[in-house]
Design a protein around this motif. Structure first.
Motif, PDB file in Angstrom:
ATOM      1  N   THR A  93       0.846  -1.180   0.000  1.00  0.00           N
ATOM      2  CA  THR A  93       0.000   0.000   0.000  1.00  0.00           C
ATOM      3  C   THR A  93       0.887   1.237   0.000  1.00  0.00           C
ATOM      4  OG1 THR A  93      -1.910   1.007   1.083  1.00  0.00           O
ATOM      5  CG2 THR A  93      -0.266  -0.030   2.535  1.00  0.00           C
ATOM      6  N   GLY A  94       0.323   2.393   0.142  1.00  0.00           N
ATOM      7  CA  GLY A  94       1.161   3.575  -0.005  1.00  0.00           C
ATOM      8  C   GLY A  94       0.721   4.714   0.864  1.00  0.00           C
ATOM      9  N   GLY A  95       0.963   5.804   0.291  1.00  0.00           N
ATOM     10  CA  GLY A  95       1.057   6.427  -1.025  1.00  0.00           C
ATOM     11  C   GLY A  95       0.538   5.521  -2.120  1.00  0.00           C
ATOM     12  N   GLU A  96       1.258   5.468  -3.177  1.00  0.00           N
ATOM     13  CA  GLU A  96       0.874   4.655  -4.325  1.00  0.00           C
ATOM     14  C   GLU A  96       1.983   3.649  -4.598  1.00  0.00           C
ATOM     15  OE1 GLU A  96      -0.578   2.518  -6.687  1.00  0.00           O
ATOM     16  OE2 GLU A  96      -1.980   4.122  -6.248  1.00  0.00           O
ATOM     17  N   PRO A  97       1.779   2.383  -4.259  1.00  0.00           N
ATOM     18  CA  PRO A  97       2.840   1.388  -4.377  1.00  0.00           C
ATOM     19  C   PRO A  97       3.311   1.123  -5.806  1.00  0.00           C
ATOM     20  CG  PRO A  97       0.766   0.332  -3.816  1.00  0.00           C
ATOM     21  CD  PRO A  97       0.556   1.807  -3.709  1.00  0.00           C
ATOM     22  N   ILE A  98       2.456   1.352  -6.796  1.00  0.00           N
ATOM     23  CA  ILE A  98       2.897   1.052  -8.166  1.00  0.00           C
ATOM     24  C   ILE A  98       3.967   2.036  -8.657  1.00  0.00           C
ATOM     25  CG2 ILE A  98       0.810  -0.181  -8.807  1.00  0.00           C
ATOM     26  CD1 ILE A  98      -0.070   2.294 -10.368  1.00  0.00           C
ATOM     27  N   LEU A  99       4.222   3.091  -7.894  1.00  0.00           N
ATOM     28  CA  LEU A  99       5.303   4.002  -8.263  1.00  0.00           C
ATOM     29  C   LEU A  99       6.681   3.427  -7.939  1.00  0.00           C
ATOM     30  CD1 LEU A  99       3.753   7.424  -7.192  1.00  0.00           C
ATOM     31  CD2 LEU A  99       3.839   6.385  -9.480  1.00  0.00           C
ATOM     32  N   ARG A 100       6.712   2.371  -7.127  1.00  0.00           N
ATOM     33  CA  ARG A 100       7.992   1.727  -6.809  1.00  0.00           C
ATOM     34  C   ARG A 100       8.497   0.962  -8.026  1.00  0.00           C
ATOM     35  NH1 ARG A 100       9.504   0.729  -1.064  1.00  0.00           N
ATOM     36  NH2 ARG A 100      11.093  -0.470  -2.140  1.00  0.00           N
ATOM     37  N   ARG A 101       9.722   1.201  -8.392  1.00  0.00           N
ATOM     38  CA  ARG A 101      10.317   0.505  -9.537  1.00  0.00           C
ATOM     39  C   ARG A 101      10.633  -0.948  -9.221  1.00  0.00           C
ATOM     40  NH1 ARG A 101      14.301   5.409 -10.879  1.00  0.00           N
ATOM     41  NH2 ARG A 101      12.730   6.800 -11.721  1.00  0.00           N
ATOM     42  N   ASP A 102      10.759  -1.275  -7.940  1.00  0.00           N
ATOM     43  CA  ASP A 102      11.121  -2.630  -7.532  1.00  0.00           C
ATOM     44  C   ASP A 102       9.928  -3.450  -7.042  1.00  0.00           C
ATOM     45  OD1 ASP A 102      10.622  -1.258  -5.176  1.00  0.00           O
ATOM     46  OD2 ASP A 102      12.383  -2.035  -4.132  1.00  0.00           O
ATOM     47  N   LEU A 103       8.717  -3.040  -7.377  1.00  0.00           N
ATOM     48  CA  LEU A 103       7.544  -3.721  -6.840  1.00  0.00           C
ATOM     49  C   LEU A 103       7.474  -5.183  -7.290  1.00  0.00           C
ATOM     50  CD1 LEU A 103       5.173  -3.338  -4.973  1.00  0.00           C
ATOM     51  CD2 LEU A 103       3.829  -2.541  -6.921  1.00  0.00           C
ATOM     52  N   GLU A 104       7.833  -5.456  -8.529  1.00  0.00           N
ATOM     53  CA  GLU A 104       7.837  -6.842  -9.009  1.00  0.00           C
ATOM     54  C   GLU A 104       8.785  -7.697  -8.169  1.00  0.00           C
ATOM     55  OE1 GLU A 104       6.849  -4.314 -12.659  1.00  0.00           O
ATOM     56  OE2 GLU A 104       8.072  -4.129 -10.874  1.00  0.00           O
ATOM     57  N   GLU A 105       9.940  -7.145  -7.824  1.00  0.00           N
ATOM     58  CA  GLU A 105      10.914  -7.872  -7.004  1.00  0.00           C
ATOM     59  C   GLU A 105      10.388  -8.113  -5.599  1.00  0.00           C
ATOM     60  OE1 GLU A 105      14.697  -5.801  -7.216  1.00  0.00           O
ATOM     61  OE2 GLU A 105      14.274  -5.328  -9.312  1.00  0.00           O
ATOM     62  N   LEU A 106       9.701  -7.134  -5.036  1.00  0.00           N
ATOM     63  CA  LEU A 106       9.113  -7.301  -3.708  1.00  0.00           C
ATOM     64  C   LEU A 106       8.048  -8.397  -3.723  1.00  0.00           C
ATOM     65  CD1 LEU A 106       8.753  -3.591  -2.567  1.00  0.00           C
ATOM     66  CD2 LEU A 106      10.467  -5.251  -1.817  1.00  0.00           C
ATOM     67  N   ILE A 107       7.208  -8.390  -4.742  1.00  0.00           N
ATOM     68  CA  ILE A 107       6.169  -9.416  -4.867  1.00  0.00           C
ATOM     69  C   ILE A 107       6.810 -10.792  -4.994  1.00  0.00           C
ATOM     70  CG2 ILE A 107       4.324 -10.305  -6.354  1.00  0.00           C
ATOM     71  CD1 ILE A 107       3.760  -7.277  -7.054  1.00  0.00           C
ATOM     72  N   ALA A 108       7.810 -10.912  -5.849  1.00  0.00           N
ATOM     73  CA  ALA A 108       8.486 -12.205  -6.042  1.00  0.00           C
ATOM     74  C   ALA A 108       9.150 -12.683  -4.758  1.00  0.00           C
ATOM     75  CB  ALA A 108       9.504 -12.098  -7.175  1.00  0.00           C
ATOM     76  N   GLY A 109       9.759 -11.776  -4.018  1.00  0.00           N
ATOM     77  CA  GLY A 109      10.398 -12.138  -2.756  1.00  0.00           C
ATOM     78  C   GLY A 109       9.394 -12.632  -1.730  1.00  0.00           C
ATOM     79  N   ALA A 110       8.258 -11.978  -1.662  1.00  0.00           N
ATOM     80  CA  ALA A 110       7.199 -12.409  -0.741  1.00  0.00           C
ATOM     81  C   ALA A 110       6.644 -13.763  -1.167  1.00  0.00           C
ATOM     82  CB  ALA A 110       6.093 -11.365  -0.694  1.00  0.00           C
ATOM     83  N   ARG A 111       6.485 -13.953  -2.455  1.00  0.00           N
ATOM     84  CA  ARG A 111       5.949 -15.214  -2.986  1.00  0.00           C
ATOM     85  C   ARG A 111       6.881 -16.380  -2.653  1.00  0.00           C
ATOM     86  NH1 ARG A 111       2.498 -17.467  -2.443  1.00  0.00           N
ATOM     87  NH2 ARG A 111       1.287 -15.654  -2.936  1.00  0.00           N
ATOM     88  N   LYS A 112       8.198 -16.155  -2.728  1.00  0.00           N
ATOM     89  CA  LYS A 112       9.164 -17.215  -2.401  1.00  0.00           C
ATOM     90  C   LYS A 112       8.995 -17.700  -0.969  1.00  0.00           C
ATOM     91  CE  LYS A 112      12.731 -15.941  -5.691  1.00  0.00           C
ATOM     92  NZ  LYS A 112      14.054 -15.343  -5.882  1.00  0.00           N
ATOM     93  N   LEU A 113       8.512 -16.821  -0.108  1.00  0.00           N
ATOM     94  CA  LEU A 113       8.279 -17.181   1.296  1.00  0.00           C
ATOM     95  C   LEU A 113       6.838 -17.626   1.530  1.00  0.00           C
ATOM     96  CD1 LEU A 113      10.269 -14.280   2.954  1.00  0.00           C
ATOM     97  CD2 LEU A 113      10.954 -16.682   2.754  1.00  0.00           C
ATOM     98  N   ASP A 114       6.076 -17.756   0.442  1.00  0.00           N
ATOM     99  CA  ASP A 114       4.673 -18.174   0.511  1.00  0.00           C
ATOM    100  C   ASP A 114       3.803 -17.185   1.272  1.00  0.00           C
ATOM    101  OD1 ASP A 114       2.682 -19.890  -0.371  1.00  0.00           O
ATOM    102  OD2 ASP A 114       2.709 -21.065   1.478  1.00  0.00           O
ATOM    103  N   LEU A 115       4.162 -15.891   1.207  1.00  0.00           N
ATOM    104  CA  LEU A 115       3.323 -14.848   1.792  1.00  0.00           C
ATOM    105  C   LEU A 115       2.239 -14.474   0.783  1.00  0.00           C
ATOM    106  CD1 LEU A 115       6.017 -12.469   3.335  1.00  0.00           C
ATOM    107  CD2 LEU A 115       4.597 -14.134   4.539  1.00  0.00           C
ATOM    108  N   TYR A 116       1.024 -14.342   1.252  1.00  0.00           N
ATOM    109  CA  TYR A 116      -0.084 -13.890   0.423  1.00  0.00           C
ATOM    110  C   TYR A 116       0.126 -12.405   0.137  1.00  0.00           C
ATOM    111  CZ  TYR A 116      -4.883 -13.104  -1.135  1.00  0.00           C
ATOM    112  OH  TYR A 116      -5.996 -12.784  -1.874  1.00  0.00           O
ATOM    113  N   THR A 117       0.088 -12.016  -1.134  1.00  0.00           N
ATOM    114  CA  THR A 117       0.372 -10.627  -1.498  1.00  0.00           C
ATOM    115  C   THR A 117      -0.883  -9.923  -2.004  1.00  0.00           C
ATOM    116  OG1 THR A 117       1.119 -11.356  -3.681  1.00  0.00           O
ATOM    117  CG2 THR A 117       2.812 -10.997  -2.004  1.00  0.00           C
ATOM    118  N   ASN A 118      -1.128  -8.753  -1.453  1.00  0.00           N
ATOM    119  CA  ASN A 118      -2.286  -7.940  -1.780  1.00  0.00           C
ATOM    120  C   ASN A 118      -1.804  -6.537  -2.161  1.00  0.00           C
ATOM    121  OD1 ASN A 118      -5.061  -7.065  -1.864  1.00  0.00           O
ATOM    122  ND2 ASN A 118      -4.769  -6.174   0.150  1.00  0.00           N
ATOM    123  N   LEU A 119      -2.142  -6.103  -3.355  1.00  0.00           N
ATOM    124  CA  LEU A 119      -1.800  -4.764  -3.828  1.00  0.00           C
ATOM    125  C   LEU A 119      -2.988  -3.842  -3.615  1.00  0.00           C
ATOM    126  CD1 LEU A 119       0.048  -2.776  -5.403  1.00  0.00           C
ATOM    127  CD2 LEU A 119      -1.028  -3.652  -7.497  1.00  0.00           C
TER     128      LEU A 119
END
Length: 104
Positions: A16-42
């Motif tokens: 969440t944010g501000g506006e999280p889609i402004l982060r250039r590394d958001l894809e990397e954050l999502i992938a990192g959370a997914r590797k740990l089996d964390l449920y991700t919500n944008l």
């Protein structure tokens, strides 16, 4: 940090944010959370999201999208948001559903 949170029993990550889609590394954050089996919500306004970027989020493992809409009709929503955005938000919602993700 995600690993430490998981060790403490955290099972989900709300982006969440501000506006999280402004982060250039958001894809990397999502992938990192997914590797740990964390449920991700944008949680996003949907502005200025593109379908191509949303597809990258999905490929990285994004589970759910919550689009912030300020009112049930275009006039009220645009007035509260301070810009004409209602139709664009509906388009983003359509992309989310097309990609098979839950939408809130």
């Amino acid at each position: 940090m995600f690993r430490e949170a998981e060790d403490l029993g955290v099972v989900g990550l709300n982006l969440t944010g501000g506006e999280p889609i402004l982060r250039r590394d958001l894809e990397e954050l999502i992938a990192g959370a997914r590797k740990l089996d964390l449920y991700t919500n944008l949680i996003t306004s949907g502005i200025p999201l593109t379908r191509a970027r949303l597809e990258k989020f999905r490929a990285a493992g994004l589970d759910n999208v919550q689009v912030s809409v300020q009112d049930v009709d275009a006039k009220g929503s645009d007035r509260i948001a301070g810009l004409r955005s209602f139709e664009a938000k509906l388009e983003v919602c359509g992309w989310v559903k097309d990609l098979g993700m839950p939408l809130t």
